[in-house]
Design a protein around this motif. Structure first.
Motif, mmCIF file in Angstrom:
data_model
loop_
_atom_site.group_PDB
_atom_site.id
_atom_site.type_symbol
_atom_site.label_atom_id
_atom_site.label_comp_id
_atom_site.label_asym_id
_atom_site.label_seq_id
_atom_site.Cartn_x
_atom_site.Cartn_y
_atom_site.Cartn_z
ATOM 1 N N ILE A 173 -5.637 10.651 3.177
ATOM 2 C CA ILE A 173 -4.297 10.167 3.535
ATOM 3 C C ILE A 173 -3.497 11.220 4.295
ATOM 4 O O ILE A 173 -2.292 11.052 4.494
ATOM 5 C CB ILE A 173 -3.514 9.716 2.281
ATOM 6 C CG1 ILE A 173 -3.299 10.886 1.323
ATOM 7 C CG2 ILE A 173 -4.206 8.560 1.601
ATOM 8 C CD1 ILE A 173 -2.390 10.531 0.132
ATOM 9 N N SER A 177 -7.885 7.097 -5.262
ATOM 10 C CA SER A 177 -7.532 5.681 -5.237
ATOM 11 C C SER A 177 -6.275 5.468 -4.410
ATOM 12 O O SER A 177 -5.599 6.420 -4.002
ATOM 13 C CB SER A 177 -7.302 5.173 -6.665
ATOM 14 O OG SER A 177 -6.111 5.722 -7.193
ATOM 15 N N GLU A 178 -5.930 4.211 -4.189
ATOM 16 C CA GLU A 178 -4.740 3.891 -3.416
ATOM 17 C C GLU A 178 -3.459 4.274 -4.143
ATOM 18 O O GLU A 178 -2.406 4.387 -3.523
ATOM 19 C CB GLU A 178 -4.715 2.395 -3.103
ATOM 20 C CG GLU A 178 -4.620 1.505 -4.337
ATOM 21 C CD GLU A 178 -4.778 0.039 -3.995
ATOM 22 O OE1 GLU A 178 -3.775 -0.581 -3.582
ATOM 23 O OE2 GLU A 178 -5.916 -0.471 -4.116
ATOM 24 N N TRP A 204 -5.884 0.665 2.887
ATOM 25 C CA TRP A 204 -4.736 1.327 2.256
ATOM 26 C C TRP A 204 -4.602 2.773 2.715
ATOM 27 O O TRP A 204 -3.482 3.280 2.874
ATOM 28 C CB TRP A 204 -4.851 1.262 0.737
ATOM 29 C CG TRP A 204 -6.082 1.885 0.130
ATOM 30 C CD1 TRP A 204 -7.235 1.255 -0.237
ATOM 31 C CD2 TRP A 204 -6.277 3.276 -0.189
ATOM 32 N NE1 TRP A 204 -8.138 2.142 -0.763
ATOM 33 C CE2 TRP A 204 -7.572 3.390 -0.757
ATOM 34 C CE3 TRP A 204 -5.500 4.417 -0.072
ATOM 35 C CZ2 TRP A 204 -8.104 4.605 -1.185
ATOM 36 C CZ3 TRP A 204 -6.015 5.636 -0.499
ATOM 37 C CH2 TRP A 204 -7.294 5.718 -1.046
ATOM 38 N N ALA A 205 -5.731 3.464 2.949
ATOM 39 C CA ALA A 205 -5.667 4.858 3.395
ATOM 40 C C ALA A 205 -5.088 4.948 4.800
ATOM 41 O O ALA A 205 -4.284 5.841 5.107
ATOM 42 C CB ALA A 205 -7.052 5.487 3.345
ATOM 43 N N PRO A 218 2.385 1.142 -4.256
ATOM 44 C CA PRO A 218 1.465 0.211 -4.939
ATOM 45 C C PRO A 218 1.685 0.155 -6.442
ATOM 46 O O PRO A 218 0.915 0.717 -7.219
ATOM 47 C CB PRO A 218 0.087 0.792 -4.589
ATOM 48 C CG PRO A 218 0.340 2.267 -4.476
ATOM 49 C CD PRO A 218 1.734 2.424 -3.950
ATOM 50 N N GLN A 233 -1.303 4.363 4.586
ATOM 51 C CA GLN A 233 -0.593 5.493 3.991
ATOM 52 C C GLN A 233 -0.525 6.679 4.949
ATOM 53 O O GLN A 233 0.499 7.371 5.015
ATOM 54 C CB GLN A 233 -1.268 5.890 2.679
ATOM 55 C CG GLN A 233 -1.124 4.838 1.585
ATOM 56 C CD GLN A 233 -1.848 5.192 0.305
ATOM 57 O OE1 GLN A 233 -2.407 6.306 0.172
ATOM 58 N NE2 GLN A 233 -1.884 4.276 -0.649
ATOM 59 N N TYR A 251 0.811 -1.213 0.000
ATOM 60 C CA TYR A 251 0.000 0.000 0.000
ATOM 61 C C TYR A 251 0.854 1.278 0.000
ATOM 62 O O TYR A 251 0.354 2.351 -0.323
ATOM 63 C CB TYR A 251 -0.915 0.016 1.228
ATOM 64 C CG TYR A 251 -2.003 -1.023 1.178
ATOM 65 C CD1 TYR A 251 -2.783 -1.183 0.035
ATOM 66 C CD2 TYR A 251 -2.260 -1.841 2.271
ATOM 67 C CE1 TYR A 251 -3.786 -2.132 -0.012
ATOM 68 C CE2 TYR A 251 -3.266 -2.792 2.237
ATOM 69 C CZ TYR A 251 -4.027 -2.936 1.082
ATOM 70 O OH TYR A 251 -5.020 -3.875 1.029
#
Length: 666
Positions: A458, A404-405, A477-478, A232, A481, A229
């Motif tokens: 994030i 998005s990630e 993922w957020a 990515p 990050q 993540y």
């Protein structure tokens, strides 16, 4: 025979009139002088051709370009040189009175002049003193696998500087090079080294074990649910589909580059996943990771040089394994190979690659820009130059700043540019302390602007920023990050102001007032780094398996120990004590890792010495504290040697002795 040093050859001395100095022979005569047997003076045009008003021509390589040019052309060139020289003088005169620093958007960081700070901040009381010191750098280590260079931004350098602050006067020169070499040698896991090339028999054994099908899902999940993540750029769906082809033998000849990538993913995943088991199939996390690392290298050796995306991504994985094994030298080498392979394949350019679909081109873009930011960060962490070249070379499209990630990639590019400024303008510029501080304050403003512009999803929840939205339903993922970006922000801010802290430790409490706030910024960032990592460790179990956190923690602790070691126990240093103890707790949480354990022992040693600084006149509270620390921070006798007064340096050598951990040998 007369020599050049004899009176006859010394200028200004009388020489007999009968001895005429011969004109040196021309290197090559022009065509006309050669034909007429004249003595050519080797000029253009030569003396004879000029008198006769004839075209002077030289044949051959010596003057083949001049053969078609006239004397008027040469005069025209000389006039242009004079004109450009005049313009350059005017530009330098303007720069001396008004020295602007161009913002990041206008000038690439790799091309900026870091020696001229912008106007606007007056610090007249700060002495005109360069902050760059040879003591802040450790340049060579000859006791590892070769010679390694670690600059002022590396953890090794600050530990070496911390050691030197404890050496009695007169001993600095006696143990300088050998002692510094011992530091890195003992922070080095000797068994973690490039594996020897194996034969085809090992690849057959891997295939016969069905590419570790029974363990593969566990290890892949360990990678894709954590470190993936942060960078990515591996297509998870495509990776799993091709892994299924391996397991079920759907391809008679698997691509070696993908097998290498597959094994490196398993290696990194097994290293950083949370292990609830002691062993899997008889091996622990480090045994699995190092075994898979060796086997990935076997497939890379079979490839020799391969310019495809899977090879690049494999080299990235190998670099991350080395980074989490705390071998920054190998990490730097593998990542350099990944970057150079990208440049060789043209992945950094916006050029359609034959046979690449639009989707694959998108993953090439993510991979390149992910490597771009990581290369700058990793190079900075060891105090070395990155290998990216000028920014103008890289016109590959940058991933979108969406929700998005993958949106972290462009933001990490921006932050990497700031890191490069810190490296070039603060650590590698020969300017005064006053000018360097002006640059540091401008870079700090740029860091704060970067932080403010981050998407809410994030944006780290750090001091000065209040979360304006609920984060409980944020995707995984957020959350990952956010944590990493917060730690990196504080770590880079600590490094940004660390050179001024070194000045403070030399001047003790007599620093100018203008510097006090910046000393505090460095120390405050170090404390907040430790507090943030400690909070994360209490909530997120997975984070204690990201072994590279040892580097950030040790850097923050060492930064706080510098003023503590100079000032001793006093009102100014007591707030640092709790932060350092917090750092020891973090290292204890990673006791599974040998370097984390030994790092904790080093810090305990320093704390004992710090607390003993008032042993001759302790208060009742001090006695209680010393007794408590004496029980909790017990250190073996052989550890008393980390460069402290009255101790030999042999202790650090034994402290960081590997202890026989098997790794990549064989």
């Amino acid at each position: 025979m007369e020599y050049l040093g004899s009176p006859a050859h010394q200028p200004g001395l009388h020489q007999p009139a009968s001895k005429r100095i011969k004109r040196p022979r021309a290197a090559q005569a022009c065509d006309r002088c050669r034909l007429k047997k004249y003595k050519c003076n080797d000029q253009y045009p030569c003396l004879h051709c000029k008198k006769s008003d004839l075209t002077c021509i030289y044949q051959g390589n010596y003057r083949e370009r001049e053969s078609s040019r006239s004397a008027d052309y040469i005069i025209e060139l000389e006039m242009k040189v004079e004109e450009l020289t005049s313009k350059l003088r005017d530009a330098e005169a303007k720069t001396s009175t008004r020295s602007p620093i161009l913002p990041t958007a206008e000038t690439p960081c790799s091309m900026r002049d870091a020696s001229t700070p912008r106007e606007g901040i007056k610090l007249s009381e700060i002495p005109e003193e360069p902050t760059e010191s040879a003591d802040d750098k450790i340049s060579e280590f000859t006791y590892t696998d070769g010679i390694e260079s670690h600059g002022g931004t590396s953890t090794a350098a600050i530990i070496g500087h911390l050691k030197k602050t404890h050496e009695p006067k007169g001993q600095e020169k006696a143990c300088s090079r050998a002692a510094d070499s011992s530091i890195i040698s003992r922070l080095y896991i000797s068994s973690f080294s490039p594996p020897c090339t194996a034969g085809s028999g090992q690849t057959q054994a891997i295939e016969q074990q069905n590419y570790y099908f029974d363990q593969a899902h566990i290890f892949m999940n360990g990678y894709f649910e954590s470190i993936h993540y942060i960078h990515p750029f591996v297509d998870k769906e495509d990776f799993l589909a091709r892994a299924n082809d391996l397991w079920f033998n759907r391809s008679r000849t698997p691509e070696p580059s993908f097998v290498a990538l597959y094994l490196s993913v398993l290696s990194l995943g097994s290293l950083v996943r949370v292990w609830d088991e002691d062993t899997i199939a008889g091996l622990d996390r480090f045994e699995w990771s190092r075994k898979l690392f060796r086997e990935a290298q076997v497939y890379l050796d079979r490839l020799q040089f391969s310019n495809d995306l899977e090879t690049v991504q494999c080299l990235y994985m190998m670099a991350k394994v080395c980074q989490n094994e705390l071998n920054p030298n190998l990490a730097y080498m593998y990542l350099g190979l990944a970057v150079r392979t990208c440049l060789s394949a043209g992945f950094n350019r916006d050029i359609p690659c034959l046979g690449n679909s639009k989707q694959r081109s998108s993953w090439i873009s993510k991979t390149w820009w992910g490597l771009f930011s990581l290369e700058i960060e990793m190079s900075f962490s060891v105090g070395r130059p990155d290998t990216l070249g000028m920014d103008e070379y890289h016109n590959c499209s940058i991933p979108l700043r969406d929700d998005s990630e993958f949106a972290i990639i462009p933001w990490m590019i921006d932050f990497a540019q700031i890191i490069r400024q810190v490296s070039v303008q603060i650590y590698h510029s020969r300017i005064s302390l006053q000018d360097k501080l002006q640059l540091a304050l401008q870079i700090e403003m740029e860091m704060d602007r970067w932080l403010a512009r981050l998407p809410e999803m994030i944006k780290p929840d750090i001091a000065g920023h209040v979360m304006s939205r609920s984060t409980l339903r944020d995707p995984k993922w957020a959350r990952r990050q956010r944590l990493v970006l917060g730690i990196r922000y504080y770590t880079v801010k600590m490094l940004l102001f660390r050179p001024f802290l070194s000045h403070f430790t030399r001047k003790l409490r007599h620093a100018p007032n203008e510097l006090d706030r910046n000393f505090n910024k460095c120390l405050d960032s170090a404390m907040k780094t430790l507090q943030l990592v400690h909070d994360i460790y209490r909530v997120h179990t997975f984070f204690s398996c990201w072994w590279y956190n040892t580097t950030n923690v040790m850097f923050a602790i060492s930064t706080l120990l510098l003023p503590m070691s100079k000032l001793g126990m006093c009102a100014e240093t007591m707030p640092f004590l709790r932060s350092v103890e917090m750092g020891v707790e973090i290292l204890d949480a990673m006791e599974e890792f040998v370097i984390a354990r030994k790092s904790a022992e080093i810090i305990r040693h320093y704390l004992r010495d710090f607390l003993a600084s008032r042993a001759s006149r302790p208060t009742g509270e001090d006695k209680s504290l010393l007794s408590e620390v004496g029980q909790a921070f017990e250190v073996p006798k052989w550890a008393y040697g980390f460069g402290l007064p009255g101790y030999s340096f042999e202790g650090i050598a034994r402290l960081f002795d590997d202890g026989g951990v098997s790794m990549l040998d064989g």
